[in-house]
Design a protein around this motif. Structure first.
Motif, PDB file in Angstrom:
ATOM      1  N   ILE A 150       8.513  -4.059   3.776  1.00 48.99           N
ATOM      2  CA  ILE A 150       8.940  -2.730   3.207  1.00 48.99           C
ATOM      3  C   ILE A 150       8.897  -1.836   4.729  1.00 48.99           C
ATOM      4  CG2 ILE A 150       8.515  -0.707   1.961  1.00 48.99           C
ATOM      5  CD1 ILE A 150       7.385  -2.802  -0.207  1.00 48.99           C
ATOM      6  N   ALA A 151      10.013  -1.258   4.992  1.00 54.27           N
ATOM      7  CA  ALA A 151      10.059  -0.244   5.990  1.00 54.27           C
ATOM      8  C   ALA A 151       9.204   0.880   6.034  1.00 54.27           C
ATOM      9  CB  ALA A 151      11.503   0.105   6.481  1.00 54.27           C
ATOM     10  N   ILE A 152       8.686   1.314   6.899  1.00 54.98           N
ATOM     11  CA  ILE A 152       7.683   2.773   6.584  1.00 54.98           C
ATOM     12  C   ILE A 152       8.551   3.720   7.554  1.00 54.98           C
ATOM     13  CG2 ILE A 152       5.628   3.831   7.409  1.00 54.98           C
ATOM     14  CD1 ILE A 152       4.237   0.959   7.574  1.00 54.98           C
ATOM     15  N   LYS A 153       8.740   4.766   6.581  1.00 55.51           N
ATOM     16  CA  LYS A 153       9.518   6.028   7.075  1.00 55.51           C
ATOM     17  C   LYS A 153       8.547   6.922   7.699  1.00 55.51           C
ATOM     18  CE  LYS A 153      12.996   5.294   3.407  1.00 55.51           C
ATOM     19  NZ  LYS A 153      13.569   5.725   2.423  1.00 55.51           N
TER      20      LYS A 153
END
Length: 155
Positions: A150-153
């Motif tokens: 999951i990409a961290i924004k």
């Protein structure tokens, strides 16, 4: 160091249970002293050391069981729990001149490892060699899925 407790018991403002704790600590500190060398390990409870590792498709459990015979070890899997039980039986005999000493060590142990999935008992493999138990618990297909990153924004 002076106690902050009030002097309610006519003592020197110390904790009223301090002497009891000191005596209990002394019992545990001295426990095992005076035992023959072969029995000193029995002075404290012993549990097998475990290594639990997870791979993409399985969980591997390794237990150190020195001095335990393979026939004295039971491995079971039920309700997402791996249980390793066993009993250690050893006897050592030393003869020296007129002295005859026999030392024995007996004891049962049990370790339970909670599992993140319910393995199929038919697929679980256990091997025992040189006092080391290895248990291989394959993951069921639904548990063996790889995790998605999951990409961290930035905020």
């Amino acid at each position: 160091m002076k106690s902050l407790l009030p002097n309610l018991w006519g003592q020197d403002a110390r904790d009223p249970f301090r002497s009891l704790r000191d005596e209990i600590d002394q019992v545990f500190e001295s426990f095992g002293r005076g035992l023959p060398a072969g029995l000193k390990g029995l002075a404290t409870p012993r549990f097998p050391a475990l290594d639990v590792a997870e791979t993409a498709d399985a969980i591997e459990v390794t237990a150190e069981l020195p001095g335990v015979d393979e026939k004295d070890v039971d491995v079971s899997v039920a309700n997402r729990l791996l249980t390793i039980k066993g009993e250690k039986k050893s006897e050592h005999e030393t003869k020296d001149k007129d002295l005859h000493v026999v030392e024995r060590a007996y004891g049962a142990f049990s370790r339970a490892v909670p599992l993140p999935f319910a393995p199929d008992p038919k697929t679980v493999e256990a091997t025992f060699a040189n006092g080391v138990l290895k248990v291989h618990l394959p993951k069921p297909p639904e548990a063996a899925k790889t995790a998605e990153k999951i990409a961290i924004k930035s905020v």
